[in-house]
Design a protein around this motif. Structure first.
Motif, PDB file in Angstrom:
ATOM      1  N   SER A 119       3.832   5.303   3.897  1.00 30.23           N
ATOM      2  CA  SER A 119       5.259   4.984   3.819  1.00 30.23           C
ATOM      3  C   SER A 119       5.576   3.589   4.346  1.00 30.23           C
ATOM      4  N   ASP A 120       4.557   2.869   4.806  1.00 35.22           N
ATOM      5  CA  ASP A 120       4.777   1.525   5.347  1.00 35.22           C
ATOM      6  C   ASP A 120       4.544   0.475   4.269  1.00 35.22           C
ATOM      7  N   VAL A 121       5.568  -0.335   4.027  1.00 40.28           N
ATOM      8  CA  VAL A 121       5.509  -1.393   3.030  1.00 40.28           C
ATOM      9  C   VAL A 121       5.680  -2.725   3.741  1.00 40.28           C
ATOM     10  N   SER A 122       4.785  -3.679   3.459  1.00 40.87           N
ATOM     11  CA  SER A 122       4.856  -5.005   4.069  1.00 40.87           C
ATOM     12  C   SER A 122       4.931  -6.059   2.982  1.00 40.87           C
ATOM     13  N   ALA A 123       5.800  -7.029   3.182  1.00 36.11           N
ATOM     14  CA  ALA A 123       5.957  -8.117   2.217  1.00 36.11           C
ATOM     15  C   ALA A 123       5.911  -9.444   2.952  1.00 36.11           C
TER      16      ALA A 123
END
Length: 425
Positions: free
Chosen positions: A297-301
């Motif tokens: 569930s962790d999204v990094s941009a």
């Protein structure tokens, strides 16, 4: 001018060339936004950074931006009735006049712009220009009709843009506002020809992306708007020379070797460049203008656009902008909506980041994002000072969504001057 300054093999007596008298005239409204934008940029540099501007104080530049805007309505009222290329700058000047509590100037500018907008309100197609085939007035017309609540006129204008800005899987046509004639007067090779990414691309992308931020479920707006923004860069050749557009006819297929009329395109690019993060129903998590990774569930941009000062998070309808400083990374917990933002370290010219948070789209179940730890407010922005240790700003956990889950846990990490973050977690 000294002998030989002007080309002797060129006909300087046609309508495409101006005499000294015509060049000094003040009745052409299209000249004013360029100058107003220049003053505004110098105002921002003087106001939000240190040591970059020293010739005049910040208020001198903002006052001149205001005076230039008013002068357009006074000395060039005939053409000022049309939408202007780069006209979005007038809205930004108005916003900063209010932030600086220059209330009389702000009221004056808004009144002048309302007069222009009211005229368009009465028109079925309010985006005309001095030439009936132009696609240059839509940018500003959309902005002011939206600002004053004339949404039906804003929609008409937006639909006109969508009529000539296509979504085609080709770099030259995708987001390229249809244009044929500007090579006649702004190029070395003068001919009627489909121009690829003339400045209509960069300018018309401004309304498209603004509309997308209000309607993040309309993926088409993002596709076309972002393509128009990035298409601007295709006018730069490998040596760094900037062209007014790319010659589309098969006998050439290269940028024109003159730089006429290229400036408005780069205004559009500078105004638009940002990272857009979305969760597409078919393609999943995507980043336009950034590199994206996902672990559960962790999204990094990580932003990789030219400015790294704007991020739009489509699932939250969240528009993050920095007046000063740069984004390094954005972490999103897709399950609970918590955010963690890492900001770049301070420099000798930028001592603190100034963050603005807007939510142009109202997403069901998403409340307002507010800081948990108190941050000082600087002209309506949140000041995030840089220290040798981490600077942490948390968002108000009392802003709950409909499921009772905290909407935001915001952590702004200002890197120490060495550029090393000991604990980014």
């Amino acid at each position: 001018m000294p002998p030989g300054y002007y080309r002797s093999d060129f006909d300087w007596k046609t309508w495409t060339s101006w005499s000294k008298q015509a060049s000094a005239a003040v009745d052409r409204a299209y000249d004013y936004p360029h100058v107003a934008a220049l003053y505004w940029v110098l105002y921002r540099l003087a106001r939000t950074h240190q040591g970059l501007v020293s010739h005049h104080p910040w208020n001198w530049y903002l006052s001149h931006a205001y005076e230039t805007s008013i002068a357009m309505t006074k000395y060039a009222s005939g053409l000022a009735e049309f939408g202007q290329m780069e006209g979005d700058i007038f809205l930004q000047i108005l916003a900063d006049l209010r932030r600086e509590e220059m209330t009389s100037e702000a009221a004056d500018l808004e009144a002048k712009m309302r007069q222009r907008a009211d005229r368009r309100k009465s028109q079925a197609y309010p985006y005309g220009s001095e030439m009936p085939w132009d696609s240059t007035g839509q940018e500003e017309v959309y902005a002011w009709t939206k600002y004053f609540g004339y949404n039906d006129k804003a929609d008409v204008t937006l639909n006109a843009i969508l009529g000539y800005d296509p979504a085609i899987p080709h770099w030259g046509y995708n987001g390229s506002a249809r244009r044929y004639w500007d090579f006649i007067f702004a190029a070395k090779y003068r001919r009627l020809e489909r121009q690829l990414h003339h400045y209509g691309s960069g300018l018309n992308a401004i309304p498209l992306l603004a509309e997308y931020r209000e309607h993040p479920d309309d993926f088409y707006l993002l596709r076309v708007g972002y393509a128009g923004t990035m298409g601007v860069l295709t006018d730069i050749d490998r040596d760094g020379f900037v062209s007014p557009a790319f010659h589309r006819f098969p006998d050439m297929l290269r940028p024109d070797p003159l730089s006429g009329d290229s400036g408005p395109n780069f205004f559009g690019y500078a105004w638009n460049t940002a990272t857009y993060i979305l969760n597409h129903p078919e393609f999943g998590w995507l980043a336009f203008g950034g590199n994206l990774t996902r672990h559960g569930s962790d999204v990094s941009a990580t932003p990789v656009d030219s400015a790294r000062q704007r991020i739009y998070v489509a699932p939250l309808g969240l528009w993050l902008r920095l007046d000063a400083g740069q984004f390094v990374k954005l972490d999103i917990n897709a399950q609970d909506g918590n955010l963690r933002i890492t900001l770049a370290s301070a420099t000798s010219f930028t001592h603190e980041a100034l963050l603005r948070i807007e939510q142009p789209a109202r997403i069901s179940g998403i409340g307002a994002y507010e800081p948990v730890e108190k941050l000082k407010i600087v002209r309506g922005a949140m000041g995030c000072p840089s220290r040798r240790a981490e600077s942490i700003a948390r968002f108000d956990r009392h802003a709950m969504n409909r499921r009772g889950i905290p909407n935001a846990l915001f952590v702004a990490l200002m890197r120490p001057p060495s550029g090393i973050v000991e604990n980014a977690g």
